[in-house]
Design an enzyme around this catalytic site. Structure first.
Site, PDB file in Angstrom:
ATOM      1  N   LYS A 195       2.699   3.188  18.114  1.00 24.25           N
ATOM      2  CA  LYS A 195       1.502   3.777  17.573  1.00 24.25           C
ATOM      3  C   LYS A 195       0.714   2.710  16.807  1.00 24.25           C
ATOM      4  CE  LYS A 195       0.669   7.182  13.766  1.00 24.25           C
ATOM      5  NZ  LYS A 195       1.375   7.810  12.355  1.00 24.25           N
ATOM      6  N   LYS A 248       0.672   6.327  21.113  1.00 23.59           N
ATOM      7  CA  LYS A 248      -0.323   6.882  20.338  1.00 23.59           C
ATOM      8  C   LYS A 248      -1.417   6.124  19.874  1.00 23.59           C
ATOM      9  CE  LYS A 248      -1.202   9.891  16.335  1.00 23.59           C
ATOM     10  NZ  LYS A 248      -0.604  10.528  15.078  1.00 23.59           N
TER      11      LYS A 248
END
Length: 331
Positions: A195, A248
């Site tokens: 992320k 992400k």
């Protein structure tokens, strides 16, 4: 003129031929739809930067999930916004918190729908950071206890998958131990393994009311310039017994998706984030792009890069179009 014996255009001539030789197939089964849950009744609060997306009270969330299920989308991921926040995010670890109540309501009405819950503290803390704060620092190890308690609360409510998004070191192992100790060894962990500290999250922070009140999240989310580090992060989560790995954001990190696909055999998830969604909507509203074609092209690119599943705010729109994609009909 001497033409080559092989001509690539031969298999592109008709829609049916193109479908027959298509290498990457996007399916409704690949999609996970995010939902934002708030307190109250009959609440549907539109999110200005995300057209078509709303904060929903539990009753409205159940109705939305029913529509999602009828479209053939197999899963939703829940984000909770409590009425009250404090320094330790107490509402996030309560068995009677907004997310456990939403999970119970969904499971009562739609028992086969796969319910994933985001496990993080940022929506519940008054400072907006993803863990315990001392001064200007986010403390790693004390945060693991809170994340573990949150995951167990979701498990008690009947969740199918927990998805820690905090990016604390060691949180997958801590959550796995807590779930197993409480008898929830069957619940998978969908780790936000990679992320990035991305500028694409802006609209989400409006939706989840989770913007940090000071500083930023660069001390625990990854530097967008780093590629090799992604493999190190994912490898740690694999060793800690994650069941899914996630990247992400998605659009600007397709190389990372491909790297993880080649390195690991766990199910791989791409998160098509709020800023990506908002940019496409804004360009389409101005007539600059064909919304539906660009949307499906982007989602297909995520699949082609290696994603097995895609979390996307486009899920309902994509599902409707994919249903039409039969017998050579190209959306």
């Amino acid at each position: 003129m001497h033409f080559p014996e092989y001509r690539a255009r031969r298999t592109r001539r008709t829609p049916i031929l193109r479908n027959m030789v298509r290498e990457t197939r996007l399916s409704v089964d690949d999609l996970i739809y995010p939902l934002f849950c708030v307190e109250g009744a009959d609440v549907c609060h539109p999110i200005g930067s995300m057209p078509g997306v709303c904060q929903l009270s539990i009753d409205r969330l159940v109705a939305e999930a029913r529509e999602v299920w009828q479209l053939g989308i197999p899963a939703v991921i829940l984000f909770g916004i409590p009425d009250r926040k404090d320094a330790l995010g107490s509402a996030g670890t309560s068995d009677d918190g907004i997310i456990p109540r939403a999970v119970r309501a969904l499971k009562q009405v739609l028992p086969e729908l796969i319910v994933v819950t985001d496990v993080c503290m940022c929506e519940y803390t008054d400072h907006g950071h993803c863990g315990v704060v001392r001064g200007q620092d986010v403390l790693n190890d004390p945060t693991l206890e809170l994340l573990s308690r949150q995951a167990v609360a979701h498990a008690r409510a009947g969740v199918d998958i927990v998805a820690p998004s905090d990016m604390m070191d060691g949180r997958v192992a801590a959550i796995r131990r807590a779930l197993d100790t409480e008898g929830f060894d069957q619940i998978p962990i969908m780790s936000y393994a990679v992320k990035y500290a991305s500028a694409f999250y802006g609209p989400f922070r409006e939706a989840a009311e989770s913007a940090p009140q000071f500083g930023d999240r660069r001390s625990y989310q990854m530097d967008p310039a780093n590629r090799r580090e992604a493999l190190r992060e994912a490898r740690l989560d694999v060793h800690e017994n994650a069941d899914f790995l996630m990247v992400k954001p998605a659009m600007a990190y397709l190389d990372i998706l491909r790297d993880l696909r080649e390195a690991f055999d766990l199910p791989l998830v791409a998160y098509n984030v709020s800023g990506e969604f908002a940019m496409l909507k804004a360009a389409a509203q101005r007539g600059w792009i064909d919304h539906d074609r660009v949307m499906l092209e982007l989602l297909t690119a995520m699949k082609r890069a290696g994603a097995d599943l895609i979390i996307t705010y486009h899920a309902k729109e994509a599902a409707g179009l994919l249903r039409q994609d039969h017998s050579g009909q190209e959306p």
